[in-house]
Design an enzyme around this catalytic site. Structure first.
Site, mmCIF file in Angstrom:
data_model
loop_
_atom_site.group_PDB
_atom_site.id
_atom_site.type_symbol
_atom_site.label_atom_id
_atom_site.label_comp_id
_atom_site.label_asym_id
_atom_site.label_seq_id
_atom_site.Cartn_x
_atom_site.Cartn_y
_atom_site.Cartn_z
ATOM 1 N N VAL A 137 0.135 50.945 5.801
ATOM 2 C CA VAL A 137 0.377 49.825 4.880
ATOM 3 C C VAL A 137 -0.999 49.543 4.277
ATOM 4 C CG1 VAL A 137 1.011 47.394 4.637
ATOM 5 C CG2 VAL A 137 2.295 48.872 6.208
ATOM 6 N N PRO A 138 -1.246 50.056 3.070
ATOM 7 C CA PRO A 138 -2.600 50.035 2.498
ATOM 8 C C PRO A 138 -3.008 48.673 1.932
ATOM 9 C CG PRO A 138 -1.090 51.049 0.955
ATOM 10 C CD PRO A 138 -0.295 50.744 2.200
ATOM 11 N N CYS A 139 -3.232 47.715 2.824
ATOM 12 C CA CYS A 139 -3.588 46.360 2.400
ATOM 13 C C CYS A 139 -4.919 46.334 1.648
ATOM 14 C CB CYS A 139 -3.598 45.398 3.572
ATOM 15 S SG CYS A 139 -4.747 45.831 4.871
ATOM 16 N N HIS A 140 -5.732 47.374 1.805
ATOM 17 C CA HIS A 140 -7.004 47.443 1.075
ATOM 18 C C HIS A 140 -6.775 47.574 -0.429
ATOM 19 C CE1 HIS A 140 -5.908 51.622 2.002
ATOM 20 N NE2 HIS A 140 -6.570 51.959 0.893
#
Length: 188
Positions: A137-140
């Site tokens: 989950v690429p929250c960046h």
């Protein structure tokens, strides 16, 4: 898979960790400054997990994470996440964020709008701050509007959003809206 397990693995940015259960990945830990700190953080979050060889589906996730962290296009779309105990709103946020393409960013406001919860910018930010599934989950890829913080969730270790976006070749200004944006009409 029986019980919870974890594994430490090499990536281009250091030794990461992944924890899993019978329903899929329960968490990913990006590297701390030293491997012992990465292990300690995993143990804090998953004290019932035991270090073991990852089953095939987790090995595929590890390969995808490692590819992503060396600048490749790691395929993480098929990785199953164990959402037990994750609030329903956070699940929706994580699903939406998983759809952000590599090399692009969104704002918290755009994610909230994509959920049809435009007043929920703070809730989206809180959800991503609790993201246990780093990289998968690429929250960046989600940034504050008009600001570029270098903070990342507690599972982010010593790695910054800026560094992760740089690895992916993204610029903080490459935001694409999740919903169509009204264009100004030309003056008559």
């Amino acid at each position: 898979m029986a019980g919870r397990g974890y594994s430490i693995f090499d990536t281009a940015i250091g030794r990461c960790g992944i924890a899993w259960g019978e329903l899929g990945v329960v968490g990913v830990q990006l590297p701390e400054l030293r491997e012992i700190e990465t292990r300690k953080r995993l143990f804090q979050h998953y004290p019932d997990a035991r270090e073991m060889r990852p089953p095939e589906e987790i090995a595929v996730a590890i390969e995808g994470i490692a590819a992503t962290l060396r600048g490749g296009d790691g395929d993480l779309a098929g990785v199953t996440l164990d959402m037990a105990g994750i609030p329903a709103f956070n699940e929706r946020v994580y699903e939406t964020v998983r759809s952000i393409p590599r090399g692009e960013t969104r704002t918290y406001d755009e994610v909230a709008g994509g959920l049809r919860a435009s007043g929920a910018v703070y809730s989206v930010a809180q959800s991503l701050g609790r993201n246990p599934f780093m990289i998968i989950v690429p929250c960046h890829r989600v940034l504050e509007a008009g600001n570029y913080p270098d903070r990342i969730s507690p599972s982010g270790g010593s790695i910054s959003k800026r560094r992760l976006l740089s690895i992916e070749g993204a610029q903080p200004t490459t935001s694409k809206t999740l919903l169509p944006v009204a264009r100004p009409r030309p003056q008559a």
